[in-house]
Design an enzyme around this catalytic site. Sequence first.
Site, PDB file in Angstrom:
ATOM      1  N   ARG A 133       0.852  -1.175   0.000  1.00 26.97           N
ATOM      2  CA  ARG A 133       0.000   0.000   0.000  1.00 26.97           C
ATOM      3  C   ARG A 133       0.890   1.228   0.000  1.00 26.97           C
ATOM      4  NH1 ARG A 133      -1.924  -3.525   3.838  1.00 26.97           N
ATOM      5  NH2 ARG A 133      -3.951  -4.448   3.403  1.00 26.97           N
TER       6      ARG A 133
ATOM      7  N   GLY B 223       3.004   4.021   1.057  1.00 22.43           N
ATOM      8  CA  GLY B 223       3.631   4.322   2.339  1.00 22.43           C
ATOM      9  C   GLY B 223       3.819   3.110   3.222  1.00 22.43           C
ATOM     10  N   CYS B 224       3.583   1.907   2.708  1.00 23.13           N
ATOM     11  CA  CYS B 224       3.704   0.700   3.529  1.00 23.13           C
ATOM     12  C   CYS B 224       4.936  -0.068   3.089  1.00 23.13           C
ATOM     13  CB  CYS B 224       2.464  -0.166   3.380  1.00 23.13           C
ATOM     14  SG  CYS B 224       2.504  -1.635   4.395  1.00 23.13           S
ATOM     15  N   GLY B 225       5.817  -0.353   4.037  1.00 18.99           N
ATOM     16  CA  GLY B 225       7.078  -0.946   3.659  1.00 18.99           C
ATOM     17  C   GLY B 225       7.204  -2.431   3.872  1.00 18.99           C
TER      18      GLY B 225
ATOM     19  N   CYS C  66       4.375  -4.768   4.330  1.00 21.49           N
ATOM     20  CA  CYS C  66       3.135  -5.514   4.212  1.00 21.49           C
ATOM     21  C   CYS C  66       3.404  -6.910   3.665  1.00 21.49           C
ATOM     22  CB  CYS C  66       2.175  -4.781   3.286  1.00 21.49           C
ATOM     23  SG  CYS C  66       1.717  -3.153   3.858  1.00 21.49           S
TER      24      CYS C  66
END
Length: 265
Positions: free
Chosen positions: A107, A109-111, A113
Amino acid sequence: MEYEKTAFFSGVHYRDGQYAETRDCLAEEVPVALEYNGLSHAVMLATPGDLEDFALGFSLTEGIVVDASELYSCEVWKQTDGIRVAIEIASERFHGLKEKRRNLTGRTGCGLCGTESLEQAVKPLQQVNATASFTSAQLHAGFSGMEALQALRKQTGATHAAAWMDAAGRITLVREDVGRHNALDKLIGALVKQEAMLSSGAVLVTSRASYEMVQKCMSVGIGILAAVSAPTALAVRMADKANLTLAGFVRENSHTIYTHPERLR
């Protein structure tokens, strides 16, 4: 192959007690599926541009391949529900990918996931042996130069950028994306394609400096990462151990150097 990076939408704008009809240019954000040798590996929400650069950069910084020569081909296909990027890699690397395969849905800004264990969260350190060195004036001039080249941000106000400052202090390459990690992967992929000397320059980013941003830089030998916003504590610890210079809060006439300041004096 390039796709539309922006779209126009109508809205109602409020200012000083008044409402008015408006038409804004907005950044596109679409699912991008990365497939390796026919195996679906990751789906990232990204800006649909420079996707070949993204595929190479992601493959390198995630350790899927260790050298650009191990990525044989990359084809981009537009589908009804997003974009499919078909990547062909060396059989040895594909075997390794299958061994550690995980379902990863990214997603903006998601590093991390989709990471399945604590051991997968923080990758092994790679020591950086960089020759890069810049003055404070060059650093600030670099950020000004990067801002001038952010075409999507000027249109939409919604994208991050990652820029390359070469050994002479010139901004020679900028990549943009709605996701800060994606922008950096796109930049790294483009730099590797150009066979740039990654140990002699610096990466400038318009975001915070998270651990993964540090990891991506050190994985390809980049020795300086400078960010507009703050770093995280983990990013500082890892940069220090990896011999990477990390600077944050780069604003007009000010910045903070957290690790290895000798490269920014």
